[in-house]
Design an enzyme around this catalytic site. Structure first.
Site, PDB file in Angstrom:
ATOM      1  CD  GLN A 141       0.946  -4.286   5.217  1.00  0.00           C
ATOM      2  OE1 GLN A 141       0.826  -5.426   5.642  1.00  0.00           O
ATOM      3  NE2 GLN A 141       0.028  -3.708   4.493  1.00  0.00           N
ATOM      4  CG  PHE A 142       4.812  -2.086  -0.517  1.00  0.00           C
ATOM      5  CD1 PHE A 142       4.464  -0.916  -1.168  1.00  0.00           C
ATOM      6  CD2 PHE A 142       4.118  -3.253  -0.821  1.00  0.00           C
ATOM      7  CE1 PHE A 142       3.446  -0.899  -2.113  1.00  0.00           C
ATOM      8  CE2 PHE A 142       3.118  -3.256  -1.753  1.00  0.00           C
ATOM      9  CZ  PHE A 142       2.770  -2.075  -2.401  1.00  0.00           C
ATOM     10  CB  THR A 143       0.735  -0.561   2.035  1.00  0.00           C
ATOM     11  OG1 THR A 143       0.464  -1.450   3.118  1.00  0.00           O
ATOM     12  CG2 THR A 143       0.583  -1.270   0.705  1.00  0.00           C
TER      13      THR A 143
END
Length: 147
Positions: free
Chosen positions: A78-80
């Protein structure tokens, strides 16, 4: 690494309508990697999460880890989690690691969890995923190797 830890009764992730990972009771993890993270961050985070005492014992106190209860883990990249929303209305993702580094450390994190004896299911790195979760409690924590 920044990880959202959610105690769950069940969780699943699908990619293009195909279930690629699913678990029963255990932990649903959303895993973010920043460009400053190293192998040591992955090891520290996996060890911390494996030992987190967030499951209830016979006295209904959060005193047991996912290892203690024989739970599984669903780990989703989950890069966000490294989105910066302080300015404007569009998040800035400059703190997120480049995909090559992020995938390597995400895989290392998951392998460390497996090495600790945990059953680990995953999403598909870089894919658009649908995540389903029955949060148990609810219990949700954030583990950050930099804080």
């Amino acid at each position: 690494m920044r990880i959202v830890v959610q105690r769950c009764k069940e969780a699943a992730v699908t990619v293009e309508e195909e279930t690629v990972g699913s678990i029963g009771p255990g932990l649903m993890l959303l895993v973010g990697v920043t460009h400053e993270d190293t192998e040591q961050d992955a090891i520290w985070a996996a060890d911390k999460i494996a030992g987190l005492r967030i499951f209830e014992d016979e006295s209904e106190k959060m005193n047991l880890s996912v290892q203690d209860v024989g739970g599984a883990i669903l780990s989703v990249s989950q890069f966000t989690l490294f989105g910066d929303c302080r300015k404007g209305r569009r998040p800035n993702f400059m703190a997120a690691a480049r995909p090559e580094q992020a995938e390597r450390l995400y895989e290392s994190f998951n392998e460390r969890l497996r090495g600790l004896g945990l059953a680990v299911e995953t999403g598909r790195f870089g894919a658009m995923m649908d995540v389903q979760l029955v949060n148990w409690g609810p219990v949700t924590l954030i583990v950050d190797s930099r804080e």
